[in-house]
Scaffold this active site. Structure first.
Site, PDB file in Angstrom:
ATOM      1  N   CYS A   1       2.333   4.689   3.073  1.00 38.55           N
ATOM      2  CA  CYS A   1       1.928   3.289   3.152  1.00 38.55           C
ATOM      3  C   CYS A   1       0.875   3.014   4.223  1.00 38.55           C
ATOM      4  CB  CYS A   1       3.145   2.387   3.353  1.00 38.55           C
ATOM      5  SG  CYS A   1       4.118   2.721   4.841  1.00 38.55           S
TER       6      CYS A   1
ATOM      7  N   SER B   1       3.799   2.415  -2.105  1.00 42.02           N
ATOM      8  CA  SER B   1       5.216   2.500  -1.757  1.00 42.02           C
ATOM      9  C   SER B   1       5.929   3.349  -2.801  1.00 42.02           C
ATOM     10  CB  SER B   1       5.838   1.095  -1.712  1.00 42.02           C
ATOM     11  OG  SER B   1       7.246   1.156  -1.594  1.00 42.02           O
TER      12      SER B   1
ATOM     13  N   HIS C   1       7.758  -0.643   6.561  1.00 38.05           N
ATOM     14  CA  HIS C   1       6.748  -0.569   5.513  1.00 38.05           C
ATOM     15  C   HIS C   1       5.554  -1.421   5.929  1.00 38.05           C
ATOM     16  CE1 HIS C   1       4.935  -0.207   1.628  1.00 38.05           C
ATOM     17  NE2 HIS C   1       5.212  -1.429   1.221  1.00 38.05           N
TER      18      HIS C   1
END
Length: 304
Positions: A120, A172, A155
């Site tokens: 990510c 992702s 994330h």
């Protein structure tokens, strides 16, 4: 060293390219540790095998005259998705978030050259590189912290604002936690969409951090402001969150970072656009207000 590595989630290639033998060893060690007999069998079948089928190398997105911002965003996301998510246990590119913009853009060029799987944060760096110079587009990092089964997960995606709409670029394991088309009317709508996506994955979204807009120059010596607005979903009401995001959105549109709360003893935040507009940040007088917190480097961030 073997015992020290037992709890390592993944390794980072700090030796650059070509990848040095010690990092290949770590990759295969991670594979065998996490996949037991299947990992050893995979290593035996792959290492030294010159008859493996070739993997298609994705072509970097090209901008052609007449393309709209939405079309360019789709092309960029398709390229990032074609690189695939990195499940190997070895992060191929070392990303130091404190590096100047120019240094991170050099890493982006390495990603294009090597065309290896990414995660990510690397996807965010690539997204910044490919969106540099798109007129009227603001890019800002959005970081997430969620909890699943008592374990915390982090994330990050690249938020985008263009032509009055919001969206995001990223990568992702879950398709619903990466790309969001440029269709959301407000930043609140975009964030709530991610919150819903986390809930569908049985994650509780605890906190998000939104950075300041990123400079459009790939040669800039400025560092990316990764953390400016911090929202804690456990401690903040929907009204507080909405007000904070509306304030941030207004600052993006006006390019002026002004007062957040009534002024008492303010601090100065330098605008990322190269001018000296003032951002006054103060401690709240009541619970639920937006507050700012300084750190040793003199940077300030807004928390609610």
């Amino acid at each position: 060293m073997e015992s020290d590595d037992e709890d390592v989630s993944f390794y980072i290639n700090r030796g650059g390219f070509p990848i040095q033998p010690e990092y290949w060893h770590k990759l295969w060690k991670h594979t065998k540790r996490n996949h037991a007999e299947e990992g050893q069998e995979a290593e035996n079948q792959i290492r030294g095998n010159r008859l493996l089928s070739k993997i298609a190398v994705p072509m970097a997105p090209l901008s052609t005259p007449g393309m709209t911002a939405e079309e360019r965003i789709i092309c960029i996301q398709n390229y990032i998705s074609d690189l695939n998510y990195n499940y190997t246990g070895l992060q191929f590119y070392e990303i130091k978030k404190g590096r100047p913009m120019s240094g991170l853009m050099e890493t982006a060029k390495d990603m294009i050259k090597e065309s290896l799987p990414i995660k990510c944060l690397e996807a965010v760096i690539l997204s910044i590189y490919f969106t540099c110079g798109i007129e009227g587009m603001d890019r800002f990092p959005i970081s997430f912290k969620s909890c699943f089964n008592s374990h915390h997960h982090k994330h990050i995606v690249l938020g985008i604002h263009c032509s009055g709409k919001y969206g995001a670029l990223g990568l992702s394991r879950r398709k619903t936690l990466m790309y969001k088309p440029l269709v959301y009317r407000t930043l609140m709508d975009l964030i709530l969409q991610y919150k819903t996506s986390y809930e569908e994955c049985y994650h509780e979204l605890e906190k998000i951090k939104i950075g300041l807009p990123v400079d459009h120059s790939v040669h800039s010596c400025e560092r990316i402001k990764w953390k400016y607005l911090v929202i804690n979903f456990k401690k903040s009401s929907n009204d507080d969150i909405k007000k904070a995001l509306e304030k941030y959105s207004k600052q993006i549109k006006t390019k002026i970072y002004s007062e957040i709360t009534p002024s008492t003893s303010g601090k100065i935040q330098v605008s990322p656009y190269g001018t000296n507009e003032n951002l006054t940040v103060n401690k709240p007088s009541t619970k639920g207000q937006i507050k700012a917190q300084g750190n040793k480097s003199g940077k300030y961030q807004i928390k609610i």
